[in-house]
Write a protein that holds these residues in place. Structure first.
Motif, short mmCIF file in Angstrom:
data_model
loop_
_atom_site.label_atom_id
_atom_site.label_comp_id
_atom_site.label_asym_id
_atom_site.label_seq_id
_atom_site.Cartn_x
_atom_site.Cartn_y
_atom_site.Cartn_z
N VAL A 72 52.80 29.25 54.96
CA VAL A 72 51.99 28.21 54.31
C VAL A 72 52.56 26.84 54.62
O VAL A 72 51.82 25.89 54.94
CB VAL A 72 51.93 28.44 52.79
CG1 VAL A 72 51.17 27.30 52.11
CG2 VAL A 72 51.26 29.78 52.48
N SER B 89 45.19 25.93 60.97
CA SER B 89 44.65 26.94 60.06
C SER B 89 44.94 28.36 60.51
O SER B 89 44.59 29.32 59.83
CB SER B 89 43.14 26.75 59.90
OG SER B 89 42.49 26.85 61.16
N GLU C 201 44.55 31.25 57.61
CA GLU C 201 44.35 30.95 56.20
C GLU C 201 43.58 32.07 55.51
O GLU C 201 43.84 32.40 54.35
CB GLU C 201 43.61 29.63 56.05
CG GLU C 201 44.42 28.41 56.45
CD GLU C 201 43.61 27.13 56.43
OE1 GLU C 201 44.22 26.04 56.32
OE2 GLU C 201 42.37 27.21 56.52
N ALA C 202 42.63 32.66 56.22
CA ALA C 202 41.84 33.75 55.64
C ALA C 202 42.72 34.94 55.29
O ALA C 202 42.43 35.68 54.34
CB ALA C 202 40.74 34.18 56.62
N LEU D 18 44.56 33.92 51.82
CA LEU D 18 43.77 33.68 50.60
C LEU D 18 43.69 34.86 49.63
O LEU D 18 43.62 34.64 48.41
CB LEU D 18 42.36 33.22 50.98
CG LEU D 18 42.25 31.76 51.41
CD1 LEU D 18 40.82 31.45 51.86
CD2 LEU D 18 42.66 30.82 50.28
N LYS E 295 45.87 36.68 48.41
CA LYS E 295 46.95 36.63 47.43
C LYS E 295 46.57 35.74 46.25
O LYS E 295 46.87 36.04 45.09
CB LYS E 295 48.26 36.14 48.07
CG LYS E 295 49.46 36.25 47.14
CD LYS E 295 50.74 35.94 47.86
CE LYS E 295 51.12 37.00 48.85
NZ LYS E 295 51.51 38.27 48.16
N GLU E 296 45.87 34.64 46.54
CA GLU E 296 45.41 33.76 45.46
C GLU E 296 44.18 34.35 44.77
O GLU E 296 44.05 34.28 43.54
CB GLU E 296 45.08 32.38 46.03
CG GLU E 296 44.52 31.38 45.02
CD GLU E 296 45.53 31.02 43.93
OE1 GLU E 296 45.09 30.49 42.89
OE2 GLU E 296 46.75 31.27 44.10
N GLU E 297 43.31 34.94 45.56
CA GLU E 297 42.06 35.49 45.00
C GLU E 297 42.34 36.56 43.95
O GLU E 297 41.68 36.61 42.90
CB GLU E 297 41.20 36.07 46.13
CG GLU E 297 39.90 36.68 45.66
CD GLU E 297 39.12 37.35 46.79
OE1 GLU E 297 38.07 37.95 46.49
OE2 GLU E 297 39.56 37.27 47.96
N ASP F 241 41.79 43.28 52.67
CA ASP F 241 42.11 42.13 51.83
C ASP F 241 43.04 42.50 50.68
O ASP F 241 43.94 41.74 50.32
CB ASP F 241 40.82 41.50 51.28
CG ASP F 241 40.03 40.77 52.34
OD1 ASP F 241 40.61 40.47 53.41
OD2 ASP F 241 38.83 40.50 52.11
#
Length: 233
Positions: free
Chosen positions: A29, A38, A55-56, A59, A61-63, A80
């Motif tokens: 990051v 990206s 980046e995809a 994400l 981990k945050e989702e 995912d």
């Protein structure tokens, strides 16, 4: 003869931001933020590309941070969900990496990007060693060519090649990448060939053929032999 089209090595970026397979999540990051990218190739050894982390890939981990996905969502988004628990580049990366060789034409690279739905391609040699990276923006650099440069190439590689005896009578005008051909030629069947070759000149946006001439005359049908009178030997 029309010149050889530009290839990936003509436009690629040779200085590439990359990470090793053991790079931790937060380092990835930080590196993306620092270099304003990206996605990055993931390397092993002396620089062999083994994947790409984007980046995809980060994400999920945050989702899924606030709760676990349902069983149906887990089955539907296995990749995912796995990446949500990943901690290193090796666990996060998409592999095998979609790559391209330096000698591939820009049209071929653009086709790979479109079909595979990626924004950039690591450029590798025959043994997979990183040579550079090519992005959508790099492929569009050919459209930065000046109208004068395009006009000169059209005259030299298309008009002089197809119409050597009439090149002085054919006018080439280029405005914002749109090429207009005007003049009189002997054989109008060559117009479609001219349009195809001009479209192949890098930086050309469109072609407007306004050429006139005579169509090639159809061949005369062979006369059928006269029938012999009945009873003749």
């Amino acid at each position: 003869m029309p010149q050889t089209p530009h290839i990936v090595s003509d436009v690629m970026t040779q200085t590439v931001v990359a990470v090793g397979r053991d790079a931790p999540f937060k380092e990835i990051v930080r590196t993306m933020e620092q270099w304003k990218v990206s996605a990055m190739p993931v390397l092993e050894g002396e620089g062999r590309v083994i994947g790409v982390v984007s980046e995809a890939d980060l994400l999920p981990k945050e989702e899924f941070r606030d709760g676990d996905p349902s069983l149906s969502e887990q089955r539907r988004r296995l990749s995912d969900v796995a990446k949500a628990g990943a901690a290193t580049a090796e666990e996060l990366m998409s592999t095998p990496a979609i790559t391209v060789h330096p000698g591939v034409t820009l049209a071929q690279a653009a086709r790979i990007m479109a079909v595979r739905h990626v924004k950039r391609l690591p450029v590798v040699d025959d043994i997979g060693m990183l040579q550079g990276i090519v992005s959508r923006a790099d492929l569009l650099k050919v459209f930065l060519r000046s109208d004068e440069d395009i006009e000169e190439e059209v005259r030299r590689t298309v008009v002089s090649y197809l119409f050597p005896a009439f090149s002085h009578a054919i006018h080439v005008n280029v405005h914002e990448g749109v090429v207009t051909l005007r003049g009189h030629i002997r054989d109008t069947s060559l117009i479609s060939v001219a349009v195809r070759l001009v479209r192949g000149v890098e930086g050309v946006v469109d072609v407007e053929p306004r050429l006139t001439g005579e169509s090639a005359a159809p061949a005369e049908p062979e006369a059928e032999p006269e029938a012999e009178p009945e009873g003749s030997q």
